[in-house]
Scaffold this motif. Structure first.
Motif, mmCIF file in Angstrom:
data_model
loop_
_atom_site.group_PDB
_atom_site.id
_atom_site.type_symbol
_atom_site.label_atom_id
_atom_site.label_comp_id
_atom_site.label_asym_id
_atom_site.label_seq_id
_atom_site.Cartn_x
_atom_site.Cartn_y
_atom_site.Cartn_z
ATOM 1 N N ALA A 1 19.646 41.474 -11.192
ATOM 2 C CA ALA A 1 18.868 41.737 -12.230
ATOM 3 C C ALA A 1 19.421 41.041 -13.621
ATOM 4 N N ALA A 2 20.549 41.243 -13.953
ATOM 5 C CA ALA A 2 20.946 40.529 -15.024
ATOM 6 C C ALA A 2 20.836 39.175 -14.812
ATOM 7 N N LYS A 3 21.091 38.684 -13.805
ATOM 8 C CA LYS A 3 21.207 37.107 -13.809
ATOM 9 C C LYS A 3 19.741 36.793 -13.989
ATOM 10 N N LEU A 4 18.410 37.408 -13.551
ATOM 11 C CA LEU A 4 17.304 37.107 -13.689
ATOM 12 C C LEU A 4 16.937 37.031 -15.296
ATOM 13 N N ASP A 5 17.302 38.101 -15.894
ATOM 14 C CA ASP A 5 17.079 38.333 -17.441
ATOM 15 C C ASP A 5 17.608 37.352 -17.984
ATOM 16 N N GLU A 6 19.107 36.809 -17.730
ATOM 17 C CA GLU A 6 19.672 35.841 -18.430
ATOM 18 C C GLU A 6 18.692 34.216 -18.211
#
Length: 920
Positions: A744-749
C-alpha cells in the motif's frame, strides 16, 4: 431506543408545522461540565419542578400550533398579528426549554431528570406530536450529560441521544409528507397511540382556539400599526402610522431586480452561526448579522461592556467579512417600551458590538418589526438606522428545510428583489440556506451588501456554486458486476469472483447503491447471454434508468484481442461459456459495449475491466476542469468512460493482497479515498485512473489504460465519498498484514511520484498532471485538479480522521498519527480523533501518551465506551492497575455485552495476576 413513532402520518400543511421540530435553538448558556453522583433518594422537589416546567412548556407548544394553524389563509393584517404573536411565544418557548434543561442538568436532579425522560418517552396523556416540543431539551441533556463523571449520567446522555435519533426520523417523515411521499416507519421502544396529524390538531382545538390564545396573550400583542408592512410594500407607502417617511428606514424595494441582501437575526449562536459562516464562505455570499446584546455579554453598572463567549463568535463574523448590526439587548417588544428603556436596550448592545470590533454603518432591527415613531426616533438619536425586511423565511416556525427554502424562493420570484430575513439560531436554517443560495446563484441573482448608507451591488454575479450537497449528484445508481473464476475452456482464475464481490460490497455499503439496483453475475451465471441481457434490459430500460442516473460496470475475468484482416485490433471480454477459437461468436466485443454505452439514458457510465487487451481505437480521456462549478457543469455533460487493467501482450496479476488481483485491490484502495487527489470529497473517473494506473504499473507488469467511449461529451463519472464517521479505533479494528501494508505504501509513492504540477493559463500551478496510456495505446496527460472549494473545518477534519484510519489499517503509524493530529488541529473537540490518536500511540507502546489522549477523548465525550476500554488497557500496560480498574468499570457499565466484558469483569471483581486481562 426509547421513543416510538407513527408508522403513517397525514400530509403536513406548512402552516401547521410551527413546532414539529423546535430544534436547534440552543442558547449560549453554559451547561455543567460534570455532575457528581446523585443522591440515592430522589429529590421530590426537583421532580415536581421538572414536571411543572414540562407541563408549562407543552401547554405553550400546543398554543403555538393552534395559533399558527392555517395562518397563511388569514387576511394580511391579521396574519401579521398572528405571526408576531407566534414569534413572541416561540421566544418564550425557547426560554422555557432553557429553564427546563438547566434544571434537569443540576447535580442534584439526576433521578428527577431520569423521571422527566421517562415521561417524555411514554407519558400516556401526551400525544405523539407533543413529544417534539422537548427536542431542544433532549439536545441539551445529551450534550450536558456527556461530560458527566457518573455512569448514570453518561448512560442518560446516551438515552437522550437515542430519543433524538427517533425524533429525527419523525422530522424526516414530516418532510416526506410535505412532498407527498408516504411510507411506514418501524416501531421503537414503547407503543404509542400513533395519532394522525389531523387527529392531533382536532384534539388541540378542543383545548385551545386561536381567538382564545390571542386573548390570553393580548398584552403581548403589538399594535397592528407598529408591525412591519406587508412585504409587497413597494407599491405602498410602507410607513407605519406615526412614522414620518419610509426613507427613514431601509427596505428591500430599493434594490435592483434579481438582487437581494441576506440578513440573520437573534444570534450569535455558539454553533449555528459558525456553520452559517462556512456556508456563506463556500458561496462567497455577504450578509448582515443582527445580534442580541444578551448573547454577546453584559454591560456593567458602570456602563462598561463585559463581553461573553458570544463575542468571540461575533468576531468570527467580522473576520469572515460580514457586517454586525444591533437587534436590541433582550428581544423585547420595543413598541411597548418606555423610550428610556428603548435607548438602554440599543445603547448596551452598541457597546458590546463595538467591543467585538464592529465598524462601519450602525444598523438596527426592531424585534418582530414592532416599532413606533418614538422608538424609531430614539434609535436614530443614537445614530442607528432601522433596516427592515420584505422576504421572511419564517424559519422559526417551519421545521422543514426544503419548505423554508421553497418559501424564500417563491417570495423572491414574486417580488424580484428583497432583504431576506433568516435566524442563525436554528439547525433547519443551516440546512435550508444552501438550498436557497444554490438556486439563486444558478438563476443569476446578485447578492448585495451595505456600506456608507447604501446598498453595494456587484457589477456581476459574485456568488459561486460549490459542488452539490451530499447525495445530490445522482438520482439513482445502477451497476452490473461480473466475476469469473471457473471457466470451462479458458484457464481458471483464483480471485475474480472475490474481486467482483468486493466491488459489489463497496458500491452498496460505501457509495449508497441500492442492493436491488446492483446485479452480480459470477461463474456459471456469467454467460454471454446473461451478461448482454443484464446490460440491455437493465440499462436500456428508460423507465428504470433516467437522465440523472449513473451506471457502473465491472468485469473481472479473461480478456483477449483479435486482429482483423484490415490490421485493426478488437478487444473482447470473455464470458464463462466462451470457447477458445471463436471470439466473434462466443465473447463480447468492445463495439458491443460501445453500443450498450451509447444506448444508456444515464448521464454518466463507467466501465472498469480487470482484464487485458488493446487496439480499441477509442477516444482519449477528457481532463477534469479545475473550476469551482465542476460538479454542476459535469451534471450537464454526458460521460462514457472506461478503464482497463492492461494491454494485449500483458498478463493481469491475479495474486494481489487479500485474495484480489493487483488491479482490483488497488482500485478498492483508491475508492477508499486515496483517489480523491484534490481533497474535495469526490472521486472522478479521471482521478481514479490517475491514481490506479501508475500505482499498478509500478508493482505489476501491466499498464492500465483509460479513455472515453464514443458518445461521451466530456462528462465525468463521480464517486462521492461518504461523510459518516468511521468506527473508533480499538483492538478489534483489523489491519493489513506486513506485506500488504508495504505494498500500500509503495502504491501511494508510485501514484504521488507520477504527478507533476500543471500550470494554468495564468501560469500558477493549480492542478497535478499524470501521464498514462489511453485506450488507443497512446500516452495521454490527465489533469487532476486541486481542491475546488473550501469544505470547512469540520468536514476537512473528518476527512483527515478517515485518512488516519486507513493509514492505521496499513500499519503506517507515523502518517496515521499526523493525520489524526491534523484532524484535532482543525476540530480541537473531536473526541473520535483523540481516541484514534491515542490508539496509534498505544500501538507504538507509548502507553502514558496514549492514556493522556484517551482521557481527553472521554472528557470530550464520556459516552464513548471504546475510549474507556482503551484507557483501561493503556493504564494496565503502564502499570497503573488502580486507574485501569476505574476505566474498565466505566466501560463495563456502558458496554456490558462486549466480547471482552467477561474477562474484564473477572479482574475488576478480583484483581490478581491470575485474572489479569491481556490488553490488546
Amino acid at each position: 431506543m426509547y421513543l416510538s413513532i407513527a408508522p403513517r402520518l397525514r400530509p403536513l400543511v406548512l402552516a401547521l408545522s410551527l413546532t414539529l421540530s423546535l430544534s436547534a435553538c440552543q442558547r449560549t448558556a453554559d451547561v455543567p461540565a460534570a455532575l457528581p453522583a446523585a443522591s440515592a433518594v430522589q429529590d421530590a422537589s426537583a421532580t415536581t419542578l421538572l414536571r411543572t416546567e414540562a407541563d408549562a412548556l407543552l401547554a405553550l407548544h400546543r398554543q403555538i400550533v393552534v395559533l399558527m394553524d392555517g395562518e397563511a389563509s388569514l387576511p394580511a393584517a391579521q396574519r401579521r398579528e398572528v405571526q408576531a404573536l407566534g414569534q413572541q411565544l416561540f421566544h418564550e418557548l425557547q426560554q422555557r426549554q432553557q429553564r427546563l434543561a438547566d434544571a434537569a442538568l443540576k447535580p442534584e436532579a439526576l433521578e428527577a431528570t431520569t423521571a422527566l425522560m421517562t415521561r417524555i418517552e411514554s407519558e400516556p396523556s401526551w400525544f405523539d406530536a407533543d413529544r417534539l416540543a422537548f427536542k431542544e431539551v433532549l439536545e441539551q441533556l445529551a450534550a450536558g450529560l456527556k461530560t458527566s463523571q457518573t455512569l448514570d449520567g453518561i448512560k442518560l446522555a446516551r438515552r437522550a441521544q437515542d430519543d433524538l435519533d427517533t425524533l429525527a426520523e419523525v422530522q424526516k417523515a414530516y418532510e416526506q409528507e410535505l412532498q407527498q411521499v408516504f411510507g411506514g416507519l418501524g416501531k421503537r421502544g414503547i407503543e404509542l397511540k400513533r395519532e394522525r396529524w389531523s387527529d392531533y390538531i382536532a384534539k388541540l382545538r378542543a383545548l385551545h382556539t386561536r381567538d382564545a390564545v390571542m386573548k390570553q396573550h393580548g398584552a403581548q400583542l403589538p399594535a397592528a400599526a407598529d408591525l412591519a408592512p406587508e412585504p409587497p410594500a413597494a407599491s405602498a407607502s410602507g410607513a407605519m402610522r406615526g412614522v414620518a417617511a419610509k426613507e427613514r428606514e431601509v427596505f428591500g424595494d430599493k434594490l435592483p431586480p434579481k438582487t437581494l441582501l441576506l440578513t440573520f437575526d437573534d444570534g450569535p449562536h455558539a454553533r449555528y452561526t459558525d456553520e452559517i459562516l462556512e456556508i456563506l464562505k463556500r458561496y462567497n455570499a455577504p450578509a448582515v448579522f443582527f445580534q442580541l446584546g444578551q448573547n454577546l455579554g453584559k454591560v456593567g453598572a458602570d456602563g462598561q461592556p463585559q463581553p461573553g463567549r458570544g463575542s468571540d463568535v461575533a468576531k468570527r463574523v467580522l473576520a469572515a467579512g460580514h457586517q454586525l448590526a444591533n437587534h436590541s439587548f433582550t428581544h423585547g417588544l420595543m413598541s411597548k417600551f418606555e423610550l428610556v428603556k428603548v435607548k438602554e436596550e440599543a445603547a448596551n448592545t452598541e457597546a458590546l458590538l463595538d467591543a467585538a470590533g464592529r465598524s462601519g454603518d450602525a444598523l438596527f432591527r426592531f424585534p418582530y418589526g414592532a416599532r413606533n415613531d418614538g422608538a424609531l426616533s430614539t434609535i436614530e438619536a443614537l445614530k442607528l438606522r432601522s433596516m427592515m425586511w420584505n422576504v421572511d423565511s419564517l424559519d422559526w416556525s417551519d421545521p422543514i428545510p426544503k419548505s423554508i427554502a421553497a418559501r424564500v424562493l417563491a417570495e423572491l420570484e414574486k417580488q424580484q428583489r428583497g432583504i431576506v430575513l433568516f435566524h442563525d439560531i436554528h439547525a433547519r436554517t443551516v440546512q435550508a440556506l444552501p438550498l436557497v443560495l444554490d438556486q439563486l446563484a444558478a438563476d443569476g441573482w446578485r447578492f448585495a451588501s451595505w456600506k456608507d448608507g447604501q446598498f453595494v451591488i456587484p457589477a456581476e454575479r459574485s456568488v459561486t456554486l460549490p459542488p452539490p450537497a451530499a447525495g445530490e449528484l445522482y438520482r439513482e445508481s445502477h451497476a452490473l458486476v461480473i466475476g469469473i473464476n471457473g471457466y470451462s475452456a479458458w484457464p481458471k482464475l483464483s480471485h475474480a469472483v472475490r474481486d467482483a464481490q468486493a466491488v459489489r460490497d463497496a458500491l452498496v455499503n460505501r457509495f449508497g447503491f441500492k442492493a436491488d439496483n446492483v446485479t452480480l453475475l459470477t461463474d456459471a451465471d456469467a454467460t454471454r447471454a446473461n451478461i448482454l441481457k443484464a446490460m440491455n434490459e437493465r440499462f436500456g430500460d428508460a423507465k428504470r434508468v433516467k437522465r440523472d442516473d449513473r451506471v457502473f460496470v465491472f468485469f473481472a475475468g479473461h480478456g483477449s484481442t483479435r486482429r482483423l484482416p484490415s490490421g485493426r485490433e478488437v478487444g473482447y471480454i470473455v464470458p464463462v461459456d466462451a470457447g477458445l477459437n471463436d471470439l466473434q461468436a462466443d465473447a463480447i466485443a468492445m463495439p458491443q459495449l460501445q453500443e450498450v454505452a451509447e444506448a444508456i439514458t444515464a448521464k454518466h457510465a463507467l466501465f472498469v475491466i480487470d482484464a487485458c487487451y488493446s487496439g480499441l481505437g477509442l477516444t482519449r480521456a477528457g481532463s477534469t476542469a479545475a473550476d469551482s462549478n465542476f460538479a454542476r457543469t459535469n451534471a450537464r455533460r454526458v460521460g462514457r468512460q472506461m478503464m482497463t487493467a492492461g494491454g494485449a501482450d500483458q498478463q493481469v496479476a491475479d495474486d494481489g493482497p487479500g485474495g484480489h488481483s493487483v488491479f482490483t485491490w488497488t482500485l478498492l484502495q483508491a475508492l477508499n479515498g486515496k483517489a480523491d487527489l484534490n481533497g474535495d470529497g469526490l472521486i472522478t473517473a479521471t482521478e481514479l485512473a490517475a491514481y490506479v494506473a501508475p500505482a499498478v504499473a509500478s508493482i505489476a507488469r501491466q499498464t492500465p489504460a483509460f479513455g472515453s467511449l464514443p458518445g461521451s461529451e466530456g462528462g465525468e463519472f463521480v464517486f462521492e465519498l461518504p461523510t459518516a464517521q468511521e468506527p473508533a479505533l480499538s483492538g478489534a479494528v483489523a489491519q493489513l498484514d506486513d506485506k500488504a501494508s508495504q505494498l500500500a505504501a509503495k502504491l501511494d509513492e508510485a501514484s504521488t511520484a507520477s504527478r507533476q504540477a500543471a500550470p494554468t493559463a495564468g501560469g500558477a500551478a493549480s492542478a497535478v498532471q499524470v501521464t498514462i496510456k489511453g485506450l488507443d495505446g497512446k500516452d495521454q496527460a490527465l489533469a487532476a485538479p486541486t481542491a475546488r472549494v473550501d469544505a470547512g473545518a469540520r468536514i476537512t477534519a473528518q476527512r483527515a480522521n478517515d485518512r488516519g484510519l486507513q493509514l492505521y489499517r496499513e500499519r503506517r503509524y507515523d502518517d496515521a498519527e499526523a493525520a489524526f493530529k491534523e484532524a484535532l488541529a482543525l476540530q480541537p473537540k473531536f473526541a473520535l480523533a483523540a481516541n484514534n490518536l491515542g490508539f496509534v500511540l498505544y500501538r507504538r507502546a507509548k502507553f502514558a501518551d496514549a492514556a493522556s489522549w484517551f482521557e481527553k477523548a472521554v472528557e470530550m465525550d464520556a459516552s464513548r465506551s471504546l475510549a474507556w476500554l482503551n484507557l483501561g488497557d493503556a493504564r494496565l500496560q503502564a502499570g497503573d492497575d488502580a486507574k485501569a480498574v476505574a476505566a474498565y468499570k466505566t466501560f463495563l457499565q456502558l458496554a456490558p455485552k462486549h466480547a471482552r466484558a467477561a474477562e474484564l469483569q473477572a479482574w475488576v471483581a478480583n484483581p490478581s495476576d491470575a485474572t489479569r486481562p491481556k490488553a490488546l
